[in-house]
Design a protein around this motif. Structure first.
Motif, PDB file in Angstrom:
ATOM      1  N   ILE A  99       0.843  -1.192   0.000  1.00 20.08           N
ATOM      2  CA  ILE A  99       0.000   0.000   0.000  1.00 20.08           C
ATOM      3  C   ILE A  99       0.880   1.245   0.000  1.00 20.08           C
ATOM      4  CG2 ILE A  99      -1.879   1.219   1.144  1.00 20.08           C
ATOM      5  CD1 ILE A  99      -2.477  -1.649   0.018  1.00 20.08           C
ATOM      6  N   ARG A 100       0.630   2.104  -0.972  1.00 19.33           N
ATOM      7  CA  ARG A 100       1.396   3.344  -1.121  1.00 19.33           C
ATOM      8  C   ARG A 100       0.695   4.486  -0.398  1.00 19.33           C
ATOM      9  NH1 ARG A 100       2.053   7.956  -4.788  1.00 19.33           N
ATOM     10  NH2 ARG A 100       4.288   8.269  -5.169  1.00 19.33           N
ATOM     11  N   LEU A 101       1.471   5.345   0.251  1.00 14.76           N
ATOM     12  CA  LEU A 101       0.925   6.581   0.818  1.00 14.76           C
ATOM     13  C   LEU A 101       1.070   7.669  -0.235  1.00 14.76           C
ATOM     14  CD1 LEU A 101      -0.335   8.004   3.226  1.00 14.76           C
ATOM     15  CD2 LEU A 101       1.968   8.492   4.077  1.00 14.76           C
ATOM     16  N   ASP A 102      -0.028   7.990  -0.906  1.00 18.63           N
ATOM     17  CA  ASP A 102       0.017   8.950  -2.004  1.00 18.63           C
ATOM     18  C   ASP A 102       0.083  10.389  -1.513  1.00 18.63           C
ATOM     19  OD1 ASP A 102      -0.639   7.522  -4.855  1.00 18.63           O
ATOM     20  OD2 ASP A 102      -1.471   6.409  -3.182  1.00 18.63           O
ATOM     21  N   SER A 103      -0.633  10.682  -0.441  1.00 16.42           N
ATOM     22  CA  SER A 103      -0.586  12.048   0.092  1.00 16.42           C
ATOM     23  C   SER A 103      -1.319  12.108   1.419  1.00 16.42           C
ATOM     24  CB  SER A 103      -1.212  13.048  -0.890  1.00 16.42           C
ATOM     25  OG  SER A 103      -2.588  12.755  -1.102  1.00 16.42           O
ATOM     26  N   SER A 227      -0.079  -4.258   3.683  1.00  7.92           N
ATOM     27  CA  SER A 227      -0.285  -5.076   2.482  1.00  7.92           C
ATOM     28  C   SER A 227      -1.740  -5.046   2.027  1.00  7.92           C
ATOM     29  CB  SER A 227       0.143  -6.519   2.754  1.00  7.92           C
ATOM     30  OG  SER A 227      -0.771  -7.145   3.634  1.00  7.92           O
ATOM     31  N   ASN A 228      -2.003  -5.832   1.014  1.00  5.52           N
ATOM     32  CA  ASN A 228      -3.321  -5.896   0.397  1.00  5.52           C
ATOM     33  C   ASN A 228      -4.407  -6.311   1.393  1.00  5.52           C
ATOM     34  OD1 ASN A 228      -5.001  -5.687  -1.909  1.00  5.52           O
ATOM     35  ND2 ASN A 228      -4.991  -7.907  -2.134  1.00  5.52           N
ATOM     36  N   VAL A 229      -4.046  -7.166   2.358  1.00  6.99           N
ATOM     37  CA  VAL A 229      -5.051  -7.638   3.321  1.00  6.99           C
ATOM     38  C   VAL A 229      -5.505  -6.528   4.258  1.00  6.99           C
ATOM     39  CG1 VAL A 229      -4.154  -9.998   3.248  1.00  6.99           C
ATOM     40  CG2 VAL A 229      -3.299  -8.422   4.972  1.00  6.99           C
ATOM     41  N   ASP A 230      -4.710  -5.464   4.351  1.00  8.94           N
ATOM     42  CA  ASP A 230      -5.057  -4.350   5.238  1.00  8.94           C
ATOM     43  C   ASP A 230      -5.829  -3.238   4.518  1.00  8.94           C
ATOM     44  OD1 ASP A 230      -3.363  -5.452   7.409  1.00  8.94           O
ATOM     45  OD2 ASP A 230      -1.710  -4.879   6.082  1.00  8.94           O
ATOM     46  N   PHE A 231      -5.820  -3.265   3.201  1.00 11.08           N
ATOM     47  CA  PHE A 231      -6.284  -2.127   2.398  1.00 11.08           C
ATOM     48  C   PHE A 231      -7.708  -1.700   2.744  1.00 11.08           C
ATOM     49  CE2 PHE A 231      -7.912  -0.195  -1.593  1.00 11.08           C
ATOM     50  CZ  PHE A 231      -6.976   0.822  -1.739  1.00 11.08           C
ATOM     51  N   ASP A 232      -8.628  -2.657   2.877  1.00  3.31           N
ATOM     52  CA  ASP A 232     -10.033  -2.324   3.091  1.00  3.31           C
ATOM     53  C   ASP A 232     -10.422  -2.257   4.567  1.00  3.31           C
ATOM     54  OD1 ASP A 232     -10.805  -2.069   0.371  1.00  3.31           O
ATOM     55  OD2 ASP A 232     -10.736  -4.246   0.172  1.00  3.31           O
ATOM     56  N   CYS A 233      -9.464  -2.438   5.457  1.00  5.59           N
ATOM     57  CA  CYS A 233      -9.762  -2.336   6.889  1.00  5.59           C
ATOM     58  C   CYS A 233     -10.056  -0.886   7.262  1.00  5.59           C
ATOM     59  CB  CYS A 233      -8.592  -2.865   7.715  1.00  5.59           C
ATOM     60  SG  CYS A 233      -8.283  -4.630   7.480  1.00  5.59           S
ATOM     61  N   GLU A 234     -10.739  -0.704   8.361  1.00  5.87           N
ATOM     62  CA  GLU A 234     -11.109   0.645   8.789  1.00  5.87           C
ATOM     63  C   GLU A 234      -9.877   1.537   8.920  1.00  5.87           C
ATOM     64  OE1 GLU A 234     -13.413   2.926  12.494  1.00  5.87           O
ATOM     65  OE2 GLU A 234     -13.316   0.727  12.400  1.00  5.87           O
ATOM     66  N   ASN A 235      -8.835   1.011   9.565  1.00  9.37           N
ATOM     67  CA  ASN A 235      -7.553   1.702   9.649  1.00  9.37           C
ATOM     68  C   ASN A 235      -6.469   0.713   9.215  1.00  9.37           C
ATOM     69  OD1 ASN A 235      -5.019   2.808  10.519  1.00  9.37           O
ATOM     70  ND2 ASN A 235      -6.106   4.137  11.945  1.00  9.37           N
ATOM     71  N   PRO A 236      -6.020   0.795   7.951  1.00 13.53           N
ATOM     72  CA  PRO A 236      -5.058  -0.181   7.434  1.00 13.53           C
ATOM     73  C   PRO A 236      -3.739  -0.215   8.212  1.00 13.53           C
ATOM     74  CG  PRO A 236      -6.020   1.108   5.651  1.00 13.53           C
ATOM     75  CD  PRO A 236      -6.426   1.766   6.921  1.00 13.53           C
ATOM     76  N   PHE A 237      -3.353   0.913   8.793  1.00 14.90           N
ATOM     77  CA  PHE A 237      -2.062   1.004   9.478  1.00 14.90           C
ATOM     78  C   PHE A 237      -2.109   0.285  10.829  1.00 14.90           C
ATOM     79  CE2 PHE A 237      -3.361   5.136   7.545  1.00 14.90           C
ATOM     80  CZ  PHE A 237      -2.852   4.860   6.288  1.00 14.90           C
ATOM     81  N   VAL A 238      -3.196   0.465  11.552  1.00 17.46           N
ATOM     82  CA  VAL A 238      -3.383  -0.255  12.815  1.00 17.46           C
ATOM     83  C   VAL A 238      -3.599  -1.739  12.541  1.00 17.46           C
ATOM     84  CG1 VAL A 238      -4.891  -0.539  14.818  1.00 17.46           C
ATOM     85  CG2 VAL A 238      -4.272   1.758  14.042  1.00 17.46           C
ATOM     86  N   SER A 239      -4.389  -2.037  11.510  1.00 14.40           N
ATOM     87  CA  SER A 239      -4.623  -3.431  11.136  1.00 14.40           C
ATOM     88  C   SER A 239      -3.306  -4.155  10.857  1.00 14.40           C
ATOM     89  CB  SER A 239      -5.517  -3.496   9.895  1.00 14.40           C
ATOM     90  OG  SER A 239      -5.565  -4.813   9.369  1.00 14.40           O
ATOM     91  N   CYS A 240      -2.435  -3.509  10.087  1.00 13.80           N
ATOM     92  CA  CYS A 240      -1.125  -4.095   9.777  1.00 13.80           C
ATOM     93  C   CYS A 240      -0.309  -4.286  11.052  1.00 13.80           C
ATOM     94  CB  CYS A 240      -0.375  -3.194   8.797  1.00 13.80           C
ATOM     95  SG  CYS A 240       1.337  -3.682   8.526  1.00 13.80           S
TER      96      CYS A 240
END
Length: 361
Positions: A99-103, A227-240
């Protein structure tokens, strides 16, 4: 007409010149590939090794269907750079979805409340851009491996230069936002978590040489890539973060404290910082930790470092820039602001904080 003596002197002179050139080339090669200059990074204060954003709150997540990332090279050229990276690091990287941080954009007029815009890219994109334009210089110890890596680097010189030219079009970064605006960098997101036990000791790990990034270095208690498994989570960063803690340490945690975002000047990778305290000691947690799925692959050793000794430990260990900054800042915020350069002047025994365990390698 040249005499035999003149011919002999010319041969000797040419031979000496060749030896000097060869020796000089090897000195440069050794400096680049031995990890010496990486070891010297301990002489740089952690806050000068990263760009940092603190006092942020991620208000919302915007998931982009199309990434802002524009690869500066073709897929074929990317594969060449990935093979070079694998040869230099002795690893076998896998091209998973990251997952990229675009901005980051402010919500209303409050600059501390931000929306994180994220998208999907490949891990090989990260190797071919961030790790190529801003390498961390992992050590290559054997002469044979150094020569092989040098030959591969020479063959890939044109591709590397193309990556450098494209990334430099955006200028020299001076803050986190500059890095995020560079569309030629994959900028995949990582997380770094400090876990503090019930006695106030920070868990610091020594990473194995099998991992693809920062192998053989000391790092925060737990780290990983969103990663991809975190993308759709409410907070992907905490999920990861919670997922990595479970995979690497077999600990089930529910909440974390967000400490901001840093971008190390090597890798130029956005990393979300967290810390959390647990109500057991590291010794009590060991039986659980040793059952973790990825523990033997990721970790060579675990150190339990009192917070008042954390700055000394960080300054005397081969710690990643992010972990050194994270440990230093946590210690300072908790009232233990040892002077970084002063601690370097005195010997320090890391092994006294080693948590004894034996893993099946």
């Amino acid at each position: 007409m040249e005499t035999v003596k003149d011919v002999f002197e010319n041969i000797v002179a040419n031979l000496i010149t060749a030896i000097i050139i060869g020796f000089s080339a090897y000195i440069v090669l050794y400096y680049r590939m031995s990890g010496i200059n990486q070891a010297f990074r301990r002489l740089i204060h952690p806050k000068r090794r990263v760009f940092a954003l603190h006092d942020l709150q991620i208000n919302s997540i915007n998931r982009l269907e199309t990434s802002n990332f524009l690869s500066p090279i073709s897929e074929y050229e990317r594969e060449i750079l990935v093979k070079l990276h694998a040869a230099r690091n002795g690893s076998n990287p896998h091209n998973g979805i990251c997952i990229r941080l675009d901005s980051l954009t402010s919500v209303s007029n409050d600059k501390n409340q931000v929306t994180a815009h994220i998208s999907k890219v490949g891990f090989f994109d990260f190797i071919a851009t961030n790790l190529t334009a801003y390498p961390a210089n992992a050590p290559i110890l054997s002469f044979r491996s150094q020569i092989a890596a040098a030959i591969r680097s020479f063959r890939s010189f044109g591709i590397i230069q193309q990556v450098l030219n494209e990334t430099q079009k955006y200028g020299q970064p001076t803050k986190v936002e500059d890095v995020l605006e560079n569309r030629s960098l994959a900028n995949i997101i990582a997380v770094s978590i400090l876990i503090i036990d019930s006695t106030g000791r920070i868990g610091i790990v020594e990473r194995t040489t099998r991992v693809a990034v920062s192998s053989g270095n000391y790092g925060a208690t737990c780290a990983g890539t969103v990663s991809n498994v975190d993308f759709d989570c409410e907070n992907p960063f905490v999920s990861c973060s919670l997922r990595e803690i479970k995979e690497e340490l077999n600990l089930d945690l529910e909440s974390l404290n967000f400490d901001g975002i840093v971008v190390p000047k090597q890798k130029m990778q956005p990393i979300f910082l967290y810390h959390v305290s647990v109500d057991q000691t590291w010794e009590e947690l060991l039986p659980v930790i040793q059952q973790a799925r990825d523990i033997s692959f990721e970790t060579d050793a675990l150190y339990a470092v009192p917070v008042d000794q954390a700055v000394k430990f960080a300054s005397h260990s081969r710690m990643t820039d992010t972990a050194a900054y994270q440990v230093w800042r946590y210690a300072v915020k908790n009232g233990h602001a040892h002077r970084w350069y002063t601690t370097l002047l005195f010997p320090f025994d890391l092994s006294c904080y080693l948590v004894p365990w034996k893993l099946d390698k």
